[in-house]
Design an enzyme around this catalytic site. Structure first.
Site, PDB file in Angstrom:
ATOM      1  N   LYS A  66      40.541  46.426  48.784  1.00 52.16           N
ATOM      2  CA  LYS A  66      42.670  46.023  49.632  1.00 52.16           C
ATOM      3  C   LYS A  66      43.165  47.645  49.844  1.00 52.16           C
ATOM      4  O   LYS A  66      43.209  47.338  50.814  1.00 52.16           O
ATOM      5  CB  LYS A  66      42.683  45.523  48.230  1.00 52.16           C
ATOM      6  CG  LYS A  66      42.337  44.601  47.785  1.00 52.16           C
ATOM      7  CD  LYS A  66      43.283  44.136  46.621  1.00 52.16           C
ATOM      8  CE  LYS A  66      42.224  42.331  46.368  1.00 52.16           C
ATOM      9  NZ  LYS A  66      42.525  41.823  45.031  1.00 52.16           N
TER      10      LYS A  66
ATOM     11  N   ASP B 281      50.876  39.261  45.543  1.00 54.14           N
ATOM     12  CA  ASP B 281      50.331  38.304  45.624  1.00 54.14           C
ATOM     13  C   ASP B 281      51.183  36.805  45.687  1.00 54.14           C
ATOM     14  O   ASP B 281      49.980  36.289  45.609  1.00 54.14           O
ATOM     15  CB  ASP B 281      49.397  38.771  43.929  1.00 54.14           C
ATOM     16  CG  ASP B 281      48.456  39.152  43.886  1.00 54.14           C
ATOM     17  OD1 ASP B 281      47.627  38.661  45.223  1.00 54.14           O
ATOM     18  OD2 ASP B 281      48.108  39.585  43.221  1.00 54.14           O
TER      19      ASP B 281
ATOM     20  N   GLN C 184      45.189  44.401  39.613  1.00 56.98           N
ATOM     21  CA  GLN C 184      44.260  43.120  39.125  1.00 56.98           C
ATOM     22  C   GLN C 184      43.970  42.384  38.537  1.00 56.98           C
ATOM     23  O   GLN C 184      43.876  42.645  37.274  1.00 56.98           O
ATOM     24  CB  GLN C 184      42.879  44.234  39.995  1.00 56.98           C
ATOM     25  CG  GLN C 184      41.413  43.698  39.891  1.00 56.98           C
ATOM     26  CD  GLN C 184      42.083  42.848  41.700  1.00 56.98           C
ATOM     27  OE1 GLN C 184      42.386  43.040  42.832  1.00 56.98           O
ATOM     28  NE2 GLN C 184      40.852  41.795  41.306  1.00 56.98           N
TER      29      GLN C 184
END
Ligand code: NAD
Length: 299
Positions: free
Chosen positions: A52, A119, A96
């Protein structure tokens, strides 16, 4: 033989378009910033985060990365999120998952400023998605929606079966596909671990999305000739190689490829799209927070 939908190709196209959006933000003096926070020593999580960060760099997003030891107190993470919420150079925050057992995952999701929740997992953003007014579409479901568009498999009016009901893939994807909006308008059935006869559902489907985390769950017996099959699964299966494992999806690719209309491979299908849509959300977050209107890549 099925048409193989190339997620790398579609992902690169979207990233190139996003580079142009980043340039327009830069003309207004804005550099989008994404902070990733890793509280784990799991190798796969480390790999995902570094992929990412690398993708951010490629299109001009400023990446900030923080690591917290998995045995540290939960407050280390909550305090870090609090600081990032206040930091004006950070437009997106990604913690994460999974976090260690002693950290309450729901509390983590609620702690992130909803405007920086790239997200799309904060309850406010989940609610907006369900209500038909998404701010940040969750990255993997959004990636699936984009892949369907790229493969000319418009879900409108189609029967779609989603296998899996997690909060990060199955449920938000079902919500997206059922919306009265472009890329939606499908009739959606969600199957899961307690579904009686999954094959009976998938055999009726025009589109099957497998997101169960079970290798080779979907085989050719479970689909018909015209089915488009999207494989979200990423599973480590034992292999006779240096690593001792290889990656496999939830679909028996070789079997299903013979019969389906179109299919995504693993790797090279949904994975690159998840990253592309994270970049999309980060650029959108910067635009929203800085009040600079820009065009984002369309469907
Ligand atoms: P999860 O474990 O949270 O959820 C799995 C879901 O599948 C559950 O809802 C469960 O009810 C259902 N399920 C489990 N076994 C089943 C079975 N035998 N039959 C029917 N349903 C069953 O997993 P998740 O986070 O949603 O991820 C699913 C898969 O997708 C995993 O392999 C994961 O690694 C992968 N994934 C890939 C990406 C990507 O970018 N490519 C992103 C997220 C997740």
């Amino acid at each position: 033989m099925a048409h193989v939908i190339d997620g790398n190709e579609v992902g690169v196209r979207i990233q190139n378009e996003l580079s142009a959006s980043v340039e327009r933000l830069s003309d207004s003096g804005v550099t989008p910033g994404l902070a990733t926070v890793l509280m784990s020593d799991d190798g796969a999580s480390e790999t995902y985060v570094s992929m990412k960060q690398r993708a951010c760099e490629q299109i001009g997003i400023e990446g900030y990365h923080y690591e917290i030891g998995p045995d540290e107190p939960a407050d280390e993470l909550f305090d870090r999120i609090g600081e990032l919420n206040e930091d004006p150079s950070v437009h997106g925050i990604l913690v994460q998952m999974p976090v260690p057992d002693h950290v309450d995952e729901q509390r983590v999701l609620r702690r992130i400023d909803p405007l920086k929740d790239v997200d799309g997992f904060h309850p406010e953003n989940v609610g907006r998605l369900v209500a038909g007014d998404p701010r940040y579409k969750p990255c993997t479901p959004h990636g699936v929606q984009r892949l369907l568009a790229a493969a000319d498999a418009d879900p409108a009016g189609k029967d779609v079966v989603v296998v899996g009901r997690s909060n990060i893939v199955g449920k938000p994807l079902a919500n997206l596909l059922v919306q009265k909006a472009d890329g939606g308008n499908a009739t959606v059935t969600v199957c899961h671990s307690r579904t009686d006869d999954i094959a009976a559902k998938t055999l009726e489907a025009d589109i099957v999305v497998a997101a169960a985390g079970v290798p080779e769950l979907i085989d050719a017996e479970m689909i018909t000739d015209g089915t488009t099959v999207i494989d979200v699964g990423v599973n480590r299966v034992d292999a006779d190689n240096e690593k001792g494992y290889e990656l496999a999806g939830d679909v028996d690719f070789e079997d299903v490829e013979e019969k389906a209309e179109a299919i995504t491979p693993v790797p090279g299908g949904v994975g690159p799209m998840t990253i592309a849509m994270l970049l999309y959300n980060t650029v959108k977050a910067a635009s929203l927070q800085e009040g600079v209107a820009i065009e984002l890549p369309g469907q």
